[in-house]
Design an enzyme around this catalytic site. Sequence first.
Site, PDB file in Angstrom:
ATOM      1  N   CYS A 119       0.742  -1.220   0.061  1.00  0.00           N
ATOM      2  CA  CYS A 119       0.135   0.040  -0.051  1.00  0.00           C
ATOM      3  C   CYS A 119       0.915   1.302  -0.061  1.00  0.00           C
ATOM      4  CB  CYS A 119      -0.909  -0.167   1.140  1.00  0.00           C
ATOM      5  SG  CYS A 119      -1.906   1.439   1.272  1.00  0.00           S
TER       6      CYS A 119
ATOM      7  N   CYS B 288      -0.064   3.983   1.846  1.00  0.00           N
ATOM      8  CA  CYS B 288      -0.502   3.871   3.581  1.00  0.00           C
ATOM      9  C   CYS B 288       1.345   4.135   3.867  1.00  0.00           C
ATOM     10  CB  CYS B 288      -0.451   2.409   3.869  1.00  0.00           C
ATOM     11  SG  CYS B 288      -2.018   1.888   3.330  1.00  0.00           S
ATOM     12  N   ASP B 289       2.152   3.809   3.195  1.00  0.00           N
ATOM     13  CA  ASP B 289       3.536   3.709   3.627  1.00  0.00           C
ATOM     14  C   ASP B 289       4.563   4.397   2.617  1.00  0.00           C
ATOM     15  OD1 ASP B 289       2.730   1.886   5.370  1.00  0.00           O
ATOM     16  OD2 ASP B 289       2.870   0.198   4.059  1.00  0.00           O
TER      17      ASP B 289
END
Length: 308
Positions: free
Chosen positions: A134, A137-138
Amino acid sequence: MEKVKCLILGGGPAGFTAAIYASRANLGPVLYEGVQPGGQLTTTTIVENFPGFPGGVDAGNLMDGMREQARSFGADIRSGTATAVDLSSRPFRITIDDKEEIEAQALIIATGASARYLGLPSEQKYKGAGVSACATCDGFFYRKRTVAVVGGGDTACEEALYLASIAKKVYMIVRRDVFRASEIMQQKVFAKDNIEVLWNCNTQEVLGDGFGVTGARLLRKDGSVFDIAIDGFFLAIGHSPSSQLFTPWIATDQDGYILTDGKSSRTNIPGVFAAGDVQDKIYRQAVTAAASGCMAARDAEKFLLEQN
Ligand code: NDP
């Protein structure tokens, strides 16, 4: 044991839309959001193709809106994940978080799909320490660093573009000599100076220093093996449907996608309906998931009416 008319599993666009329709039809739906409240969309940032939002909409806000809309009609939305099900007879029995059992007259499965990994031991070893599925997300952790994205589909291009706005350099590791992605996404990728596409390459191993990712060893189709130095390794090679819990009873195709009857959401078990990505390997869009959630609620309503 708690008894409900309509139980919905999954808190993505399919589940929430099913909850909106089911509550308006007085089915008193209870919805468990599962492991990823808000669904897969929450792993992205802006959704540009959901109708009604000409300037795009923040994915988290869109899901919060759907959740609130369902609640406003009386849907009981809870956190928790189904950990066991017994669909051998009706009412169906569903265990939540290995604790409470709940009995449902009708069940809507909207559990979605989750990211696929390559299956390399080194990839497992560095999951959460440089390996991620992701980017949104990261990606934040890779400011001005070098990363790689595996895959050549729309997701891979989207992730690479997102990462290119943060990282110094992005490699795309593509196993064929063409992208699978749509033309518009390909053009956006080609227009980025800091994205380099490595065609005809497969990852042999994710390299690391024991603490985090330091590189990847790639095998080109011509047999040559070479290493790239990277700090982050992002997977974008598609998804697997979250249907394992139901497969002892529910018919799926060879990839695990739940089979539904014709243009309906009916599964092979009367009273069990499926909506969203868990039954859709083709379209997989928020808007199509939402539409199928509506269908599942309406099918459940009709089923329950017929039973009475
Ligand atoms: P896709 O299945 O479309 O693409 C998967 C990609 O990963 C392909 O390039 C595939 O290669 C590659 N791949 C699969 N397995 C491996 C492996 N083991 N090793 C290396 N590469 C591998 O998945 P996506 O998640 O990209 O997209 C899913 C759906 O969602 C699509 O319909 C897409 O259009 C849609 N989507 C739409 C978006 C938008 O409209 N903005 C954004 C994101 C997704 P190969 O081509 O060789 O099979």
